[in-house]
Structure formats: structure tokens, C-alpha cells
Design a protein around this motif. Structure first.
Motif, PDB file in Angstrom:
ATOM      1  N   UNK A  92       0.802  -1.214   0.000  1.00  0.00           N
ATOM      2  CA  UNK A  92       0.000   0.000   0.000  1.00  0.00           C
ATOM      3  C   UNK A  92       0.837   1.266   0.000  1.00  0.00           C
ATOM      4  N   UNK A  93       0.263   2.298   0.615  1.00  0.00           N
ATOM      5  CA  UNK A  93       0.877   3.631   0.627  1.00  0.00           C
ATOM      6  C   UNK A  93       0.956   4.105   2.069  1.00  0.00           C
ATOM      7  N   UNK A  94       2.173   4.268   2.556  1.00  0.00           N
ATOM      8  CA  UNK A  94       2.361   4.751   3.916  1.00  0.00           C
ATOM      9  C   UNK A  94       2.205   6.265   3.945  1.00  0.00           C
ATOM     10  N   UNK A  95       1.327   6.743   4.812  1.00  0.00           N
ATOM     11  CA  UNK A  95       1.132   8.182   4.971  1.00  0.00           C
ATOM     12  C   UNK A  95       1.313   8.531   6.435  1.00  0.00           C
ATOM     13  N   UNK A  96       2.245   9.445   6.692  1.00  0.00           N
ATOM     14  CA  UNK A  96       2.486   9.892   8.074  1.00  0.00           C
ATOM     15  C   UNK A  96       2.462  11.411   8.094  1.00  0.00           C
ATOM     16  N   UNK A  97       1.775  11.965   9.081  1.00  0.00           N
ATOM     17  CA  UNK A  97       1.689  13.422   9.225  1.00  0.00           C
ATOM     18  C   UNK A  97       2.039  13.795  10.657  1.00  0.00           C
ATOM     19  N   UNK A  98       2.511  15.042  10.790  1.00  0.00           N
ATOM     20  CA  UNK A  98       2.838  15.587  12.107  1.00  0.00           C
ATOM     21  C   UNK A  98       1.967  16.809  12.327  1.00  0.00           C
TER      22      UNK A  98
END
Length: 787
Positions: A92-98
């Protein structure tokens, strides 16, 4: 509508080391919206839109390593884009936000609404069931408000490789378009690109009013060996306040204003402001004509102005309504502004600059300053400005040890510290620093249509031993005292400005006998150096000697006669400006008229005679504000010129108005008389009639135009009338007429004059075969032209 956080005008300058995640959080930041029109704050979604962690098949992601997590949250990571944003992974697609302070984050994309898993400290992540990165937005829940934003970490770098290459080479001549804060459309989204040179930093974050001055959520990425850091923030636009939070090599943090900021807060506030120009120039005619005649062969009389005190309290736009008409009425061809670059301490008059790319906010915005320059150009007046590349102050929110180590200043503390002013000297040998300054010179001429730069304190740049005791400086590689890096910088600056900005002139304030200040850079002089490449140089020797002479009582002047003639020995060694500047009327030096001996009438008469002598002497003229009407008090930046002296209700008003009328007539006659400026740098344009009349306190000489048309200038610095005073003159001119007399009653004089034609007689005198006899008024200058 979403809640707007409290607006904070002042900003922290330093941040103690520590984990920001453990600190109490500020209110939710004002986020930029992801609406198509770029609106800053869209309406919050209905309560049913609250995200639910892990929805829509979002799998939990592997957590960040302790090292990456610590560096990211601590503002010390060089590549936050490698950790944040969307990245393809297996499955899949790893999405990380801060998102500091957020309670939940939902990903919105066409056909997708997915809730990310919280990881603590404002981190949210998940693996989406996608194989490519969609055009996504983030729905961020702050508890009491919800905002939709675009993710800054989904964007590619907004700074090109060519920009970085040119900067590394020191050849980016439009550096302001690459570094700093610049509004733009990037990957189809409107926002602001923030870029900063900080090669020694462990990490850099953007802080501003848009994130409540907490940069945790806005770390920048390092663009490799260039030392440049970059971050594109979508939805951020003009008017936003910002600074950079830098993590130093030792782990401590400092908050700094942008060295490339094009707009700043008004001091004492110190934040930078995102800015873009919308001014429409109306000076096309001026710009097309200004380079038609070389400046050294053109009329050039300058009115020096301290903008903040010329009429205290006026804005740039209000000055535009008054200054051009005043200067035009007096006939000056140019104004020269004392430094307008942003500076924290008004008492420095602008000579201790912290914002090299920003006009001071004390009088308005950068476009307001453009409006003033435009108005002067439309009035036919050129604009010069003082430029200060010699040093900068030590304020801990500005350039000093910018990223934790000496960066803009020299690495050697002895070379960095300016011994006179408590400031720091630039490291002219560092490629990027030299580029910063050269591009800055071009910037003012290109972006603000400035017609000339008067470079301050050149002598302090040229000599390694300037104001330093023996043993306090290190010779150059050749064993000499010359600062070879500064020489190369000045040559590059001049060559670049003249190439990129036709019609512009650079002027050196250089107080020594350095050879070749106004010689072309490719012409090598006797000392082995190429010329510095300036167009003009302030003649500090003439200023010092002539003021010393006129300050003496007339009875003693004969013993100092050579002080007035010495300038002609070296008059053609450089292209000179004769400066009576602000430096000569402050700090106990007294105003120009107050330097003169005698009673009030004699002081004014000396003042008028001196100006008449100055305007006829080879070289260009510069006069500081207030001296055009014989202000008796020293200038003070707190209140400016004593305009009340010109009030008709003031008893002595005619005395001051008369001197101002003389200055107007001097400029009018000067501009209309090519003999006074066409051959300023040609020895054939000058000839003494009698330079040795010390017993009489009289100086007389001829000036010649390019077509050999002459003008006679004669000054009597004695308070007695001299009748039938004979002067040798060219024998081919049958008669002369008096065209200017500083003793005219209109100017406050006694009225002694030569009203009739003065006929040339076949009487040898002063080494010539013909002469004429005339009357010399007391303490006065006469100009004569062929009848």
C-alpha cells in the motif's frame, strides 16, 4: 468557521534545548485551507465527519525509530520529507503526518476517506490500500475545531538545481528569487516557499503566526551540500509573519529573522513578513534615459536626505507628495537616501543593518517605498541610496553566528570584530556571503529602480589593519595590509551592477589614497591591483581641507591658502564627488553655517561664498538637508531640519530663505552650464587664473566645456571689497558678464556687484596676454561667462 488562534506580535528569539513534545502546547494553529480558491479557513465539516482511527482498511504503520522520532520532534532532522508525507511501501501507501495538538487526522482523496492511527506527540500514520499517491487533503480535528489542509510533505522541492548550483558557485545574481519567503504556485497549489541558507544547522523549522510560533509541525528539509533548507507551505500567503527556528550544532536552538526577508515588522518588533510586490512602475521614460550620458560627464548635484527625519512622521507615500517637488524646486539632479535597509536602532541612522533586503518598515511597505522612488523619477530626479556592506550588528535574532557558528562574519574573531563600531565584518572570502552581498546590490537597483549606490565605509573594508593596533591583525598572503577578499568583492559587485543595471552609478566613501577606486576593474594600477570599478568617489580630502580653511578667521586664512588649492593636485586621479554630508554637521562638528567665523551676517556670507566655490570646483556636489537654508543647529535624527526657520513669521526668515534661493540659483546655473560638469574628469576642463593670491584670500579659475566655452569663477574669502581687481583671461573673448553673485541682496548679501559688461583689455596679467578689472564683493563668489 474554524476558530482563529490568538495573534502574537512579538516572537521568541531563543529556545532552550529540550523535547518540544513535553512542553505545553499552544492553541490549535491557524491552518491554510485546501479549498480550490486557496481560502485560508473553510467551514468546518459537520459533526458526523469526525475521523475514526483505522477506518476504511487503514493498517497501522511500523513506528519511527527512536532516533528518527527524536530528531524529528526535536527539530534536528535533515530530511523530514523522508519520514512525513506519502511513500509507497509493500502492500500500500504509507502516509504519516505531524500535527501538534491534533486529536485525529483523516485523509481525503477522490473516492477515499481514511482515518490515520495516532502515534503520539502529534504523529499520525497508516498504510492506505493505494498503489499511487493521490491528490489528497487532510481533515485535522483539534477538538473544538476542524480544518481541511494540504500536506506540506507531499510536495517536491520548490527550488531548482540550477539555483543551488549558482548559489554554491557564488554567481546567483538574483538570489532574492531563490532564498527567503516567496509566494508561488507549486504543483498546482498556491502557497509560500521558505528557503534558508544555514549549513551548520542540525535542523531548521519555520515558525510564524500561522502556527502560533511553534515550528514542531513545520520542519524543513536540507537540500544536500548546498547548506540550503526548504519547505513549501500551501495556503500561506502575503502578510504572514515568520522566522526560522534553527537547531545549532550543540543541540541548542535559536529563532532568527530571515536574512533574505523582503519585508519586516516595524522595529522594535523583529519578525519577517511574507511579501510580494504589486507596484506598477510609471517611470519607463526615466529608466530609458538615465544611461544616455556617462555620469562623470553629466550634471550631478545631490541632496542628501535622512528620510525618517526630513519631515518626521511622514510615510513613504506622504514623502512622495512633498519631497519630489521640494528637490525639483531647488534644482538638485539627485537625492541620496541615508540607509533605508531595515535596522533595529534608529539612532544608528540605518548604518547598522539587519534586514539587507527589506526597506525599513518605519515609513511603510516595500511597495510604498517603490511609490516614493517612482514619484521622484517622474519628477526627473535620480535616486541614490547608502548601502552598507562593511559590517552588521550583533543582535542575536539576526546574522551574528547565524546557525550556531560564524557564518556571515569571518571565522577568525580578530577579523570578524569591527574595532570601532562594536559590529561584525562580513567574510568577503566566503562564496555564499559574497553572493549575498553582490545580489543585494543588484536587488536594490533592479527591484526598486535605484539609480546609484553610495557604498559606506569602503576604507574599513580595504585594509586588514583598519583601526587595529600593531599585532592585532594578520598580513595577507603577500605580506601586505590589503584585504584581498574585500578587493575582489568590491570589484565583482561593481562589475555585476554595471552589467545588469545600465545607467546605475556606484559611489565609494573611501577616505584614503587607495589607488584606482574609480578605475575600471580590468585596468591594473601601479600597486598591482585592478581598479575597484566605482563610478565616483567622495573627495574626503577636499571636504576636510576646505572646511578647515573656511572655519578660520579671514585674517588667518592666508596661512592656510594651500588647503584650498591642494585638491587640484589630485583632482583628476579619481572621479570625485564633493561631499558636505550628514557626517560633517553632527557630533559637535556644528552645522555648516556655524563653522564659519564672524557675526551672523559674515557667517551667512561665508556660507554662501563657500557654496559658490564648491559648485564651481571640479567634481560633483552633495549637500545634506538643512544646509540649503543655513540651519544653525546640528542635525538630530530625532527632529530633523529646523523648518521653522523658513516660516514667514520668524524674524530672521529672509536670512535663511535667501540662502535657499542661492542654492536654487546655483543648481539652475550649474545644470545650464556644461563648463561646470562636462569635463569634470578631464584636466583640460580647468585652469587656474590665480591660485596663489593668499594675501588677498582670493581664488580664481576657469572651467571649460567640451566645446571650450569658458566660465570664470572667482571667490573672495576676505570681508573687504576689492575694487579694480585684475584677472588674466583668454584674449579671444571681448567681454564678460556676471551671471551669479553670492553677495546679491536676494540672497542676503550687501549688493556689491558688476552690473555692466566687463571688457577684456590687452593688459598682460596672471601669465596671460589679456585681462579684465572687476570689483570683488566681500566674502562672495562670482561666476562670469562670455557676453
Amino acid at each position: 468557521m474554524t476558530a482563529r488562534p490568538p495573534f502574537r506580535r512579538t516572537t521568541p528569539d531563543t529556545v532552550a534545548p529540550g523535547d518540544p513534545a513535553s512542553a505545553s502546547r499552544p492553541p490549535a494553529p491557524r491552518e491554510a485551507a485546501a479549498a480550490p480558491d486557496g481560502a485560508a479557513e473553510p467551514a468546518a465539516p459537520p459533526p458526523t465527519a469526525r475521523p475514526r482511527p483505522g477506518g476504511h482498511g487503514v493498517r497501522a504503520a511500523a513506528p519511527l525509530s527512536d532516533e528518527d522520532r527524536g530528531r524529528l520532534l526535536g527539530g534536528a532532522h535533515h530530511d523530514p520529507h523522508g519520514l512525513l508525507g506519502a511513500h509507497p511501501v509493500r502492500g500500500g501507501l504509507l502516509l504519516r503526518v505531524l500535527r501538534p495538538c491534533a486529536q485525529g487526522v483523516t485523509v481525503l482523496a477522490p473516492g477515499l476517506r481514511a482515518d490515520l492511527h495516532p502515534e503520539g506527540d502529534g504523529l499520525f500514520a497508516g498504510i492506505l490500500p493505494l498503489h499511487t499517491v493521490p491528490d489528497y487533503e487532510l481533515l485535522v480535528d483539534y477538538g473544538r475545531s476542524t480544518v481541511t489542509v494540504r500536506d506540506p510533505y507531499r510536495f517536491l522541492p520548490a527550488l531548482g538545481e540550477m539555483d543551488l548550483h549558482l548559489f554554491a558557485e557564488g554567481r546567483h545574481e538574483q538570489l532574492w528569487q531563490a532564498l527567503g519567503a516567496r509566494t508561488m504556485d507549486h504543483q498546482g497549489v498556491t502557497g509560500t516557499r521558505f528557503t534558508l541558507w544555514a549549513p551548520n544547522a542540525q535542523g531548521v523549522r519555520v515558525v510564524g503566526n500561522f502556527n502560533c510560533w511553534d515550528g514542531t509541525g513545520h520542519p524543513m528539509r536540507s537540500l544536500g551540500s548546498s547548506g540550503v533548507w526548504e519547505l513549501f507551505l500551501p495556503g500561506i500567503g502575503e502578510g504572514e509573519l515568520y522566522k526560522f527556528e534553527i537547531t545549532r550544532p550543540d543541540g541548542s536552538r535559536t529563532v532568527r529573522a530571515d536574512p533574505m526577508a523582503r519585508r519586516t515588522e516595524c522595529p522594535p518588533a523583529t519578525a519577517s513578513i511574507v511579501d510580494a510586490s504589486h507596484h506598477r512602475w510609471q517611470d519607463d521614460g526615466w529608466m530609458a534615459r538615465r544611461g544616455e550620458r556617462p555620469v562623470h560627464e553629466a550634471p550631478f548635484s545631490v541632496y542628501e536626505v535622512h528620510l525618517a527625519s526630513w519631515r518626521p512622521g511622514l510615510t513613504y507615500r506622504q514623502l512622495a507628495a512633498q519631497l519630489p517637488s521640494y528637490v525639483k524646486d531647488l534644482g538638485f539632479t539627485h537625492v541620496e537616501f541615508m540607509p533605508v535597509s531595515e535596522h533595529p536602532f534608529g539612532g544608528s541612522w540605518g548604518y547598522q543593518v539587519t534586514g539587507f533586503y527589506a526597506p525599513t518598515a518605519r515609513m511603510g511597505t516595500p511597495d510604498d517605498f517603490r511609490f516614493l522612488v517612482d514619484a521622484l523619477h517622474r519628477a526627473g530626479i535620480g535616486v541614490l541610496m547608502d548601502w552598507v556592506p562593511a559590517h552588521f550588528p550583533r543582535d542575536d535574532w539576526a546574522l551574528a553566528e547565524f546557525d550556531g557558528r560564524p557564518l556571515y562574519e569571518h571565522q577568525d574573531p580578530a577579523r570578524a570584530a569591527h574595532p570601532d563600531w562594536g559590529t561584525l565584518e562580513f567574510d568577503y572570502g566566503r562564496t555564499e556571503v559574497r553572493n549575498f552581498l553582490v545580489a543585494n546590490a543588484v536587488y536594490w537597483c533592479a527591484e526598486f529602480h535605484i539609480d546609484g549606490l553610495r557604498v559606506d565605509a569602503v576604507a574599513s573594508m580595504l585594509y586588514l589593519d583598519y583601526s587595529r593596533e600593531d599585532g592585532g591583525w594578520t598580513p595577507n598572503v603577500n605580506g601586505g595590509r590589503e584585504n584581498l577578499d574585500a578587493v575582489a568583492f568590491l570589484q565583482e559587485m561593481n562589475a555585476t551592477v554595471y552589467r545588469r543595471c545600465p545607467g546605475v552609478v556606484t559611489i565609494a566613501e573611501e577616505s584614503t589614497a587607495w589607488d584606482g577606486v574609480t578605475r575600471a576593474t580590468h585596468h591594473v594600477g601601479p600597486g598591482g591591483f585592478g581598479g575597484l570599478g566605482f563610478g565616483l568617489k567622495w573627495n574626503m580630502g577636499w571636504m576636510h581641507d576646505s572646511l578647515g580653511y573656511v572655519s578660520k578667521e579671514p585674517v588667518h586664512r592666508k596661512y592656510h591658502h594651500g588647503e584650498m588649492t591642494f585638491s587640484m593636485i589630485y583632482a583628476y586621479s579619481e572621479n570625485y564627488v564633493l561631499p558636505i554630508s550628514h557626517d560633517e554637521v553632527v557630533h559637535g562638528k556644528r552645522a555648516l553655517v556655524s563653522k564659519m567665523p564672524g557675526d551672523w551676517w559674515q557667517q551667512r556670507a561665508n556660507h554662501r561664498a563657500y557654496l559658490g566655490f564648491m559648485w564651481a570646483h571640479p567634481g560633483k556636489q552633495l549637500l545634506f538637508m538643512g544646509q540649503e537654508f543655513a540651519q544653525g543647529a546640528e542635525w538630530a535624527e530625532s527632529h530633523g531640519p529646523d523648518w521653522w526657520l523658513l516660516d514667514p513669521s520668524y524674524e530672521a526668515e529672509p536670512d535663511h530663505r535667501g540662502v535657499r534661493d542661492l542654492v536654487r540659483e546655483l543648481n539652475r546655473r550649474y545644470t545650464a552650464t556644461p563648463a561646470l560638469w562636462e569635463r569634470d574628469t578631464d584636466p583640460a576642463g580647468f585652469s587656474w587664473i590665480d591660485g596663489d593670491a593668499s594675501e588677498d584670500n582670493v581664488f580664481s579659475f576657469l572651467r571649460f566645456a567640451a566645446d571650450s566655452t569658458p566660465l570664470i569663477a572667482v571667490t573672495n574669502f576676505s570681508p573687504v571689497v576689492r575694487h579694480a581687481y585684475r584677472l588674466g583671461v583668454p584674449d579671444h573673448i571681448p567681454a564678460w558678464r556676471e551671471i551669479l553673485n553670492t553677495d546679491d541682496p536676494r540672497y542676503g548679501g550687501s549688493g556689491v556687484a558688476n552690473p555692466d559688461l566687463l571688457k577684456t583689455e590687452p593688459t598682460p596679467w596672471n601669465g596671460r596676454t589679456a585681462s579684465l578689472a572687476l570689483v570683488l564683493p566681500p566674502l562672495a563668489t562670482l561666476w562670469l561667462r562670455p557676453a
